[in-house]
Design a protein around this motif. Structure first.
Motif, mmCIF file in Angstrom:
data_model
loop_
_atom_site.group_PDB
_atom_site.id
_atom_site.type_symbol
_atom_site.label_atom_id
_atom_site.label_comp_id
_atom_site.label_asym_id
_atom_site.label_seq_id
_atom_site.Cartn_x
_atom_site.Cartn_y
_atom_site.Cartn_z
ATOM 1 N N LEU A 361 0.812 -0.908 0.209
ATOM 2 C CA LEU A 361 0.189 0.049 0.143
ATOM 3 C C LEU A 361 0.744 1.580 -0.198
ATOM 4 C CD1 LEU A 361 -2.772 -1.234 2.204
ATOM 5 C CD2 LEU A 361 -2.795 -0.589 -0.150
ATOM 6 N N ARG A 362 2.117 1.358 0.697
ATOM 7 C CA ARG A 362 2.533 2.335 1.288
ATOM 8 C C ARG A 362 3.224 2.580 -0.381
ATOM 9 N NH1 ARG A 362 7.731 3.093 1.951
ATOM 10 N NH2 ARG A 362 8.228 1.260 1.106
ATOM 11 N N LYS A 363 3.866 1.673 -0.450
ATOM 12 C CA LYS A 363 4.533 1.912 -2.389
ATOM 13 C C LYS A 363 3.743 2.346 -3.152
ATOM 14 C CE LYS A 363 6.532 -1.908 -2.354
ATOM 15 N NZ LYS A 363 7.146 -3.314 -2.504
ATOM 16 N N ALA A 364 2.396 1.354 -3.470
ATOM 17 C CA ALA A 364 1.381 1.913 -4.444
ATOM 18 C C ALA A 364 0.874 3.169 -4.330
ATOM 19 C CB ALA A 364 0.717 1.037 -3.970
ATOM 20 N N TYR A 365 0.498 3.498 -2.993
ATOM 21 C CA TYR A 365 0.209 5.370 -3.345
ATOM 22 C C TYR A 365 1.415 6.411 -3.468
ATOM 23 C CZ TYR A 365 -3.699 4.355 -0.949
ATOM 24 O OH TYR A 365 -5.664 3.880 -0.604
ATOM 25 N N LEU A 366 2.454 5.998 -3.403
ATOM 26 C CA LEU A 366 3.655 6.814 -3.629
ATOM 27 C C LEU A 366 3.359 6.770 -5.577
ATOM 28 C CD1 LEU A 366 5.351 8.476 -3.396
ATOM 29 C CD2 LEU A 366 7.156 6.728 -3.281
ATOM 30 N N GLU A 367 3.698 5.828 -6.168
ATOM 31 C CA GLU A 367 3.510 5.247 -7.067
ATOM 32 C C GLU A 367 2.261 6.788 -8.341
ATOM 33 O OE1 GLU A 367 6.317 4.435 -9.338
ATOM 34 O OE2 GLU A 367 7.405 4.621 -7.013
ATOM 35 N N LYS A 368 1.579 6.061 -7.557
ATOM 36 C CA LYS A 368 0.173 6.792 -7.523
ATOM 37 C C LYS A 368 -0.212 8.320 -7.705
ATOM 38 C CE LYS A 368 -4.707 6.134 -7.538
ATOM 39 N NZ LYS A 368 -6.348 5.488 -6.572
ATOM 40 N N SER A 369 0.260 8.522 -6.785
ATOM 41 C CA SER A 369 0.598 10.717 -6.618
ATOM 42 C C SER A 369 1.606 10.467 -7.627
ATOM 43 C CB SER A 369 1.375 10.181 -4.742
ATOM 44 O OG SER A 369 2.746 10.549 -5.341
ATOM 45 N N LEU A 370 2.624 9.879 -8.092
ATOM 46 C CA LEU A 370 3.269 10.331 -9.217
ATOM 47 C C LEU A 370 2.507 10.485 -10.560
ATOM 48 C CD1 LEU A 370 7.109 9.157 -7.876
ATOM 49 C CD2 LEU A 370 5.925 11.065 -7.491
ATOM 50 N N ALA A 371 2.133 9.575 -10.806
ATOM 51 C CA ALA A 371 1.437 9.722 -11.870
ATOM 52 C C ALA A 371 0.322 10.485 -12.091
ATOM 53 C CB ALA A 371 0.106 7.437 -11.905
ATOM 54 N N LEU A 372 -0.357 10.523 -10.898
ATOM 55 C CA LEU A 372 -1.591 11.553 -10.816
ATOM 56 C C LEU A 372 -0.948 12.912 -11.348
ATOM 57 C CD1 LEU A 372 -3.778 10.445 -7.806
ATOM 58 C CD2 LEU A 372 -3.572 10.412 -10.156
ATOM 59 N N GLU A 373 0.542 13.124 -10.617
ATOM 60 C CA GLU A 373 0.666 14.645 -10.776
ATOM 61 C C GLU A 373 1.012 14.765 -11.925
ATOM 62 O OE1 GLU A 373 4.855 16.827 -9.465
ATOM 63 O OE2 GLU A 373 4.475 15.069 -8.937
ATOM 64 N N GLY A 374 1.696 13.472 -12.817
ATOM 65 C CA GLY A 374 1.827 13.867 -14.487
ATOM 66 C C GLY A 374 0.936 13.977 -14.794
#
Length: 616
Positions: A361-374
């Motif tokens: 969950l920790r890793k997935a939310y971090l990657e998701k925040s980066l994708a949403l930022e993109g």
């Protein structure tokens, strides 16, 4: 919970290399099945066949198991059914059907307990614990180990005791207690080395290598994993060797030894596909995906991650599915394919939430925040980042708690070990005091003991004298019996001869000599066949050899009156010729009678008939 590499299930039956010798063995077993009419024997042999075909012919394995099942349903043999269920569990595990495997293992435990086979129940229950741990249920696995260890100690089963320590090490790894994991695994290894079991030693080394890998000591991990792989190769354990090679590939990736890593993974995949070893195929695909990811070969990485995901779905391992989905999303993010990345990350998050896998969950939310930022979705990106921050704090707290808990466990374990050591010292002191006390008692009792020994020696001497006298008396009585028997026989013979002598004198002076001669022959024949004569002789015989007939008939109820007569004459140690004269039959006839008697008495031609009869 920290994600760790899953350890392969080790069931009751170790994989065998299929050889020509196995084919001969299958042919021999099929021949036994065709010849026997006993259902349980057939069922046992069908189980043996299923074991031989388990790793190269799934259809035949299923057929053999079904035949064994139908036969055990008739015989209702609990121990046999327990073995059948364990073998079915192995079969379904090989197909990746974990729930079915667990179902049959539990049934096998119940049948073993019903048959009062506590040890076997513990062995099979151990495998339920392995499956529970495999599916993320560490608490259940821990309880099973706690139940099993006392049983293995009670029965001094070092093999399965070592397996239990190894499993405790696995559980400690999943809980993040690596020091405890290392200690438990080395306890298992110590037992293995004492038994010089190369396969099991390799198994323990594999786990130790994984522990070092989990603590980022990759050079040490590769050294130990390589030793494990060599031992697996030595014991023809290809399935386990494939695991060791796979983990070596992981450490080589971490050390950026990419060529070595690819070679490790290629060999691991080749073996796993040959054996249709699904779990390891999935792991190799995943690690190969990571290899391509760090090499920046992103499309190839996604291909391998997708392959791994497909296999894990067929097996049913949510943690691994979630992990693969995360890496696919991460790889799409590296390609700036934000929509695809978010799609896979959301799937990963959904599964991780259902399994409470905080690390994913920790890793997935971090990657998701980066994708949403993109995608310029800053508000949603911030939300995901905050979720990541909370989870980071949570993981930090968990790690601190785990560290504290591990130290606490180590402290309590050492405290218990010290208490045990202290108790052992107290026991030694008590034993030493008892020895001193015993020595005093010994010194005080020496005088009494010497007196007792003197009295005992005198008594034994008197006893020996009495026994010797009794022996001499018995020998004398026996000789008297023999002498009496001989005298009776001589008297009878002389009596008959004297009668013949008198008759001959009478016929010599008689005018009817011819008719008298015929009468003499009839008289001799009559005398030879006269039952009264035998009864008189039997009377004399039993006075000398009391109870002979009754003992003989009691021991050999199948003997006849004629047999008893023959036995009586044999007991007198007469020759076949003498016996033939007395019974008025030929010498060959006596030999036939002796052979018939041997059969009735159940003795072979090499054994002495006379010795047996004299002993009665």
């Amino acid at each position: 919970m920290k994600t760790i590499p899953l350890i392969v299930l080790i069931l009751l039956i170790i994989p065998e290399k299929i050889t020509a010798q196995n084919k001969q063995e299958r042919d021999s077993i099929l021949l036994i099945i065709s010849l026997t009419k006993v259902d349980t024997v057939k069922a046992i042999n069908y189980l043996e066949l299923s074991n031989l075909t388990m790793y190269n012919d799934q259809k035949k394995t299923f057929t053999y198991l079904e035949k064994a099942d139908s036969l055990y349903k008739i015989s209702k043999n609990d121990k046999g059914i327990a073995k059948l269920y364990a073998q079915k569990a192995n079969y379904y595990y090989r197909l990746g059907k974990i729930d079915s495997a667990r179902h049959y293992l539990i049934n096998s435990v119940e049948k073993s307990l019903h048959a009062f086979d506590t040890l076997r129940a513990a062995v099979i229950r151990h495998n339920v614990g392995i499956l529970d741990h495999y599916q993320g249920n560490s608490s259940s696995a821990t309880e099973i180990m706690k139940t099993n260890i006392p049983v293995f100690k009670k029965y001094k089963d070092t093999l399965h005791l070592a397996n239990a320590y190894l499993m405790k090490g696995k559980i400690a790894i999943s809980d993040g207690y690596y020091n405890i994991a290392l200690k438990e695994t080395y306890s298992a290894l110590k037992l293995r080395r004492s038994g010089k079991d190369d396969f099991r030693i390799a198994e323990d080394l594999l786990q130790i290598g994984i522990i070092y890998q989990s603590t980022d000591e990759h050079e040490k991990a590769i050294e130990i994993l390589n030793e494990s792989a060599q031992l697996y190769d030595k014991t023809d354990s290809d399935q386990s060797r494939a695991q060791a090679l796979n983990y070596m590939g992981v450490s080589n990736i971490k050390l950026k030894n990419y060529e070595h890593a690819e070679e490790n993974l290629k060999n691991a995949l080749l073996i796993s596909e040959k054996l249709d070893y699904k779990a390891n195929i999935a792991r190799v695909y995943f690690n190969w995906g990571n290899l391509e990811l760090v090499r920046k070969n992103l499309p190839e990485a996604i291909v391998f991650f997708e392959r791994s995901l497909t296999v894990w779905k067929s097996i049913g391992s949510p943690n691994n599915e979630s992990n693969n989905l995360f890496y696919i999303g991460k790889t799409y993010l590296a390609q700036k394919k934000y929509l695809q990345s978010i799609n896979y990350l959301n799937q990963s998050i959904a599964i991780a939430e259902s399994t409470n896998d905080v690390e994913i969950l920790r890793k997935a939310y971090l990657e998701k925040s980066l994708a949403l930022e993109g995608q310029n979705k800053y508000k949603e990106s911030l939300f995901s980042y905050k979720k990541n921050k909370v989870l980071n704090d949570s993981i930090f707290t968990i790690e601190r708690t785990n560290a504290t808990q591990e130290l606490k466990i180590i402290f309590e374990t050492e405290k218990k070990e010290q208490q045990i050591a202290l108790q052992e010292k107290e026991i030694v002191l008590l034993e030493q005091k008892a020895k001193v006390s015993n020595l005093q008692r010994l010194l005080m009792g020496i005088g009494l003991l010497l007196a007792i020994l003197g009295f005992y020696a005198l008594r034994q001497k008197m006893k020996r004298n009495n026994l010797e006298k009794e022996k001499v008396d018995n020998e004398l009585a026996f000789k008297k019996k023999e002498l009496t028997t001989h005298a009776l026989h001589l008297a009878k013979k002389n009596e008959v001869l004297e009668g013949l002598k008198q008759k001959a004198r009478e016929y010599k002076t008689s005018s009817t000599g011819q008719s008298g001669y015929q009468q003499l022959i009839r008289t001799i024949n009559f005398d030879l066949q006269d039952e009264n004569n035998w009864e008189n002789f039997s009377k004399y015989f039993h006075e000398v050899h009391k109870g002979f007939n009754s003992k003989a008939q009691q021991k050999y109820p199948q003997i006849t009156t004629n047999d008893l007569r023959l036995m009586a004459l044999l007991k007198m140690n007469l020759s076949s010729k003498e016996i033939a004269n007395i019974l008025n039959i030929s010498v060959p006839g006596i030999k036939k009678a002796r052979n018939r008697l041997r059969k009735k008495l159940g003795i072979s031609p090499k054994e002495s008939l006379e010795a047996l009869i004299i002993s009665i």
